[in-house]
Design an enzyme around this catalytic site. Structure first.
Site, short mmCIF file in Angstrom:
data_model
loop_
_atom_site.label_atom_id
_atom_site.label_comp_id
_atom_site.label_asym_id
_atom_site.label_seq_id
_atom_site.Cartn_x
_atom_site.Cartn_y
_atom_site.Cartn_z
N ARG A 164 0.87 -1.18 0.00
CA ARG A 164 0.00 0.00 0.00
C ARG A 164 0.91 1.22 0.00
O ARG A 164 1.84 1.28 0.78
CB ARG A 164 -0.89 -0.02 1.25
N HIS B 105 -11.26 -2.49 10.07
CA HIS B 105 -11.25 -1.05 10.38
C HIS B 105 -11.84 -0.83 11.77
O HIS B 105 -11.28 -0.11 12.59
CB HIS B 105 -12.11 -0.25 9.39
#
Ligand code: SF4
Length: 543
Positions: free
Chosen positions: A97, A196
């Site tokens: 990422r 998350h």
């Protein structure tokens, strides 16, 4: 790809065509997650979301560990992120990422270039991995002396019953640094989204509120849900600074553990990616009294209105004027670029299937250059990200998500301090100030478009065949399959090594990139000359 691009396909027909290839049970399930926008009146449209993926369908989705370690915690440079599991999870999430970081000096802590893993083996599965985990924490501490270590559970950890939290507590006491664990096993929930939530909870429990030093600045905010992909966070910081607004913390692009510890001293939370971080925003408000607003720094119009919203919150004329000056100055090159790029891009069409917020935010950038979005959807968003937060009370939590902990947060007796009086809040709200509001993706979608949640490979191919878009936006797994159809494919997770795309400066980069991709010569050469013109023939030399 051959054939005229007509863009007049009925989204209901596309849905029918997609579902016709599925067995009845799959068709029923997928039917709820595919929503045609057949008219401009979107009243009552529902988008099924955040439900289990159909096995074998070829989804874009990742796992809970990816959402926790990869998305939320990965961008923090001075925490050692230790993956407890076999080597694959850590390896495949190692530097893939593009969340960038900029340590203040060469010798400042930065562990983002490393991959830390306990590399579990068969005997750890059989006899348990806690001993190995403790040894790994000790080793990491001895070598790096970090301020904090966090432990990420992968699939087998929950199944064999390793207690990462007990290990964290024991090692925290032994070493005297902050050590905390995440129960983010890959099978929890249905996608990255569960990760998350778990990351939000643990960071709030173990780090937020540990440092009460108040920054000496007039307008202090936290930026939540901005991960500094391709340097987005850097140019957002630069822009805010130019306006006179200071960041106490960013969750979590270019962040440090101290910023999280101190974030409860800010006066406003500005939420970029609603999906990944709305839990922290709500908890900061309940515990410390910091209000939150939804903003977006993607696209010049959204950036300008977000800056205005922040300035309006502080109700300071000097700040309001400064923000207007900055917007006026920054818009000059953006408008010139739009004028130029529009000549070549106007009337073209796009589709985008990205994560949990970009399929919404990036629509503005395409609209600015006269392009239309034909179809869009998220991998792992919830109904509120599609339909707006007003549907939250109606969302039923199903069995797959019920095991994700909901923290009960209460006011902090000592630190709770409402940033505005109820009267001030009410006065702002009466003027239309949107506290805690998010309208979602649906308002962006125009008549004739199709919303697809958790899109599959078959659905992607059908959309391409029927809508014939000019550009497709998604991630690395889709990129090459789409390009083989002769359609330019823009990665909106990694930006294809490009970026930044945020705020005014980034918008210019994005427009240039889309212009380059759409109008590259390569797309003319997909058919061999004799396919286009069968009269042409070739002979072997010597025949
Ligand atoms: S699904 Fe399990 S094994 Fe795969 S990356 Fe996620 S945690 Fe690791």
């Amino acid at each position: 790809m051959t054939g005229e691009r007509t863009h007049t396909v009925n989204p209901e027909d596309i849905k029918k065509e997609i579902l016709s290839k599925y067995p009845p049970k799959v068709a029923r399930k997928r039917g709820k997650q595919i929503t045609p926008v057949s008219s401009d009146d979107k009243e009552g449209l529902q988008v099924g979301a955040n439900v289990r993926t159909v096995p074998g369908i070829i989804t874009q989705r990742g796992c809970c560990y990816a959402g926790c370690k990869g998305v939320i915690m990965g961008p923090t440079r001075d925490i050692i992120n230790l993956t407890h599991g076999p080597i694959g999870c850590g390896f495949y999430s190692w530097l893939t990422r593009r969340n960038q970081t900029r340590p203040p000096s060469d010798d400042a802590d930065n562990y983002m270039t490393y991959c830390f893993s306990t590399d579990m083996k068969d005997e750890d599965i059989v006899f348990g991995g806690e001993k190995k985990l403790k040894a790994a924490i000790q080793e990491a501490y001895d070598i790096f002396k970090p301020k904090a270590i966090s432990i990420f559970s992968t699939c087998p950890v929950g199944l064999i019953g390793d207690d990462v939290h007990a290990v964290a507590r024991e090692m925290k006491e032994k070493l005297g640094i902050n050590i905390f664990g995440f129960s983010c096993e890959g099978y929890k929930g249905v996608s990255q989204s569960a990760g998350h939530h778990i990351a939000n909870n643990a960071i709030f429990k173990h780090v937020v509120g540990l440092n009460d030093t108040v920054m000496d600045a007039k307008f202090k905010i936290n930026l939540l849900g901005e991960y500094n992909i391709g340097g987005d966070g850097f140019i957002i910081d630069e822009l805010l600074h130019k306006c006179g607004i200071d960041l106490v913390s960013t969750f979590s692009g270019n962040s440090t553990v101290d910023q999280f510890a101190n974030c409860h001293t800010a006066d406003l939370n500005a939420v970029m990616c609603h999906r990944s971080i709305n839990y922290v925003a709500d908890m900061l408000e309940t515990k410390y009294g910091i209000p939150w607003i939804k903003i977006s720094f993607t696209g010049p119009t959204s950036t300008a209105s977000s800056l205005r919203k922040i300035a309006a919150y502080f109700e300071d004329q000097e700040l309001i004027d400064r923000v207007e000056e900055v917007i006026a100055e920054e818009m000059i090159p953006v408008e010139a670029k739009i004028k130029d790029v529009k000549k070549r891009c106007e009337g073209k069409t796009a589709m985008m299937f990205v994560g949990g917020s970009r399929a919404h935010h990036y629509q503005e950038l395409f609209k600015e250059i006269g392009m239309k979005v034909l179809s869009a959807g998220y991998e792992f968003a919830h109904r509120d990200d599609y339909e707006g937060r007003h549907v939250i009370p109606d969302i039923k939590v199903d069995a797959d998500s019920r095991n994700i902990e909901e923290l009960t947060i209460e006011k902090d007796e000592n630190l709770y301090s409402p940033r505005k009086t109820p009267e001030q809040m009410q006065a702002l709200e009466e003027k239309g100030y949107p506290f805690k509001e998010y309208e979602g993706l649906l308002p962006e979608m125009t008549k004739g478009s199709l919303i697809v949640d958790d899109i599959s490979h078959h659905e992607t191919e059908t959309l391409i065949a029927m809508y014939k878009p000019d550009i497709f936006c998604a991630g690395i797994k889709e990129k090459y399959a789409v390009q083989k159809h002769g359609i330019p494919m823009k990665q909106l997770h990694s930006y294809d090594t490009g970026g930044p795309y945020a705020v005014f400066k980034g918008a210019i980069n994005f427009f240039e990139e889309i212009d380059r991709m759409l109008n590259a010569n390569i797309w003319q050469y997909l058919e061999a000359p004799w396919q286009k013109d069968p009269e042409l023939s070739a002979t072997f030399v010597g025949e």
